[in-house]
Design a protein around this motif. Structure first.
Motif, short mmCIF file in Angstrom:
data_model
loop_
_atom_site.label_atom_id
_atom_site.label_comp_id
_atom_site.label_asym_id
_atom_site.label_seq_id
_atom_site.Cartn_x
_atom_site.Cartn_y
_atom_site.Cartn_z
N ARG A 15 0.91 -1.29 -0.03
CA ARG A 15 -0.10 0.12 -0.06
C ARG A 15 0.94 1.29 -0.07
NH1 ARG A 15 -5.45 -0.05 0.98
NH2 ARG A 15 -6.10 -1.89 -0.40
N ARG A 17 3.86 1.48 -1.38
CA ARG A 17 4.52 1.90 -2.54
C ARG A 17 3.49 2.51 -3.47
NH1 ARG A 17 8.64 -2.62 -5.19
NH2 ARG A 17 8.99 -1.35 -7.10
N GLU A 18 2.04 1.93 -3.26
CA GLU A 18 1.06 2.63 -4.32
C GLU A 18 0.68 4.14 -3.68
OE1 GLU A 18 -2.22 -0.26 -3.72
OE2 GLU A 18 -1.01 -1.62 -4.88
N ARG A 20 -0.98 4.75 -0.94
CA ARG A 20 -2.35 4.69 -0.26
C ARG A 20 -2.44 4.18 0.96
NH1 ARG A 20 -6.41 1.14 -2.85
NH2 ARG A 20 -4.80 -0.35 -3.32
N THR A 111 2.09 -9.28 -5.94
CA THR A 111 1.34 -8.81 -7.10
C THR A 111 0.12 -9.84 -7.56
OG1 THR A 111 2.33 -9.31 -9.07
CG2 THR A 111 3.19 -7.42 -8.00
#
Length: 444
Positions: A15, A17-18, A20, A111
């Motif tokens: 999260r 890394r995104e 978020r 992923t």
């Protein structure tokens, strides 16, 4: 950290890394927590936060919030500040989002594009996951002798670092690059290909655990009768399995049937259908609470082997403490010592010394607090200096020959006279293999 705490870490790192935030509901679903709102998960979050804080990394759990909120709740802030001290939460969240979590193997992403899908990888595998699957190549199942050909000569890796980024020396003595399930010639291996790694289980062929891990071919070079394959992005099965675990129903896959019938090292090229079948077997055999694997382990594995599998993370942590000399004496240790001394005739198994004042009862698989390791077949009686060398991975017992082996740095020391000495130990096979594996890893 245990496996659940590692899964929590990887989810939060993904999260981050995104860029978020994550909610407790999302975390509970991702790690299959029994309460859908994440109630009761706080102790595990505290361990994760303490772990990253000790590594001097950004406070990862600050991006976990209640649904609809921007910052952690008051209760969460209490334990966060207990570990980190007074910090500015928006600034801390910014550091979490900006940090390259992929630079630490234990935090690499899982992923949706991995072989077998995210469910397989989340439930069955530990260690870093592939971060770049775009354009991935062919898939192979490699069967090899772990002791002769495995990375660093290790047949039973205990940590991802035992094999990751290391070289597998695959025997190449037949005029073909690989084999299809009907044994007809298959394609050459290439950089980027996916490798399922099967270590021969028989003691005479390396004493591995069967299907042990999955990796990418990072680099490939040819040598005389060997192909040197550097492994990258390695993930280890949480619970490796071999043919003694598999029922006949699992052997419907053409490759697995041939793999069982043919003891020779070989690279098998998997069709897409065969890979999917293998992924299904991994999911069935390695998921938490797998009835199939537990039944097979009860039938085939010793108590110590099952305990070593079940308490792997605790054993590794105890091993780390033993190396740094922070393990503490325990009140109940007298009983373990008494049993060890009786089992070994009150003598050091290496030197024959019999003066009780200089003898130690040594755990081979380190003490973790689990009763399964407090058994005589996990013990050696060692003179105190020999015990120190043993714990420092400077000496070990070869499981096949029962001879003492020494680290290179002892070659010019007075201890060199001990090299090659036959040790009349009374160890079970699980601790014997455990101690030899850690010795080889430390001296590779």
């Amino acid at each position: 950290m245990n496996e659940l705490q590692l899964e929590i870490s990887r989810f939060l790192a993904a999260r981050a890394r995104e860029g978020r935030l994550a909610t407790y509901q999302e975390l509970a679903a991702a790690v299959r927590w029994p309460h859908p709102t994440g109630r009761g998960i706080g102790n595990n979050l505290y361990v994760v936060l303490t772990y990253v804080h000790e590594l001097q990394l950004p406070p990862l759990t600050t991006i976990l919030v209640k649904k609809g909120e921007r910052y952690p709740s008051r209760d969460a802030l209490t334990y966060i500040r207990e570990v980190t001290g007074e910090i500015d939460i928006p600034e801390a969240q910014g550091r979490v989002f900006a940090y390259d979590w992929g630079s630490h193997p234990e935090f690499r992403l899982i992923t949706d594009e991995l072989p077998g899908g995210p469910e397989l990888w989340q439930q069955s595998l530990k260690g870093p996951s592939f971060t770049d699957i775009a354009g991935r190549g062919k898939t192979f199942l490699l069967k090899f002798n772990g002791e002769l050909n495995g990375p660093q000569g290790i047949a039973r890796p205990q940590e991802v670092g035992d094999w990751d980024d290391q070289v597998l020396r695959m025997p190449w003595r037949v005029p073909r690059a690989s084999s299809l399930s009907d044994k007809s010639p298959g394609p050459h291996l290439a950089v980027g290909d996916i490798l399922y790694l099967w270590v021969h289980e028989d003691e005479e062929f390396g004493f591995g655990q069967g299907l042990t891990g999955i990796a990418k071919a990072k680099r490939i070079t040819s040598a005389v009768d060997e192909l040197h394959i550097q492994l990258g992005d390695l993930a280890l099965l949480k619970r490796p399995f071999g043919f003694r675990h598999l029922s006949e129903g699992f052997l419907e896959s053409g490759v697995l049937k041939k793999l069982k019938d043919d003891p020779r090292p070989r690279a098998w090229n998997l069709s897409n259908e065969e890979r999917i079948k293998l992924d299904q077997i991994i999911t069935e055999m390695c998921s938490r609470g797998s009835a199939s694997l537990e039944a097979a382990e009860l039938a085939h594995l010793s108590v110590l082997e099952r305990a070593l599998n079940e308490h792997h993370d605790e054993v590794i942590d105890a091993e780390r403490k033993r190396k740094t000399a922070i393990a503490k004496a325990r009140p109940e240790q007298w009983k373990f010592r008494e049993q060890a001394m009786e089992r070994h005739g009150g003598r050091c198994v290496v030197t024959g010394a019999s003066i009780a004042a200089v003898l130690d009862a040594a755990h081979v698989i380190p003490h973790t607090g689990n009763d399964e390791f407090e058994v005589p077949e996990n013990s050696l009686v060692l003179r105190r200096d020999i015990h120190a060398l043993f714990d420092a991975c400077l000496i070990a017992i070869n499981p096949k020959s029962a001879r003492l082996v020494l680290a290179p740095e002892l070659a010019s020391s007075p201890y060199r006279e001990l090299a090659g000495r036959t040790i009349h130990h009374k160890l079970a096979s699980a601790p014997l293999v455990f101690q030899y594996t850690r010795f080889k890893r430390a001296n590779s």
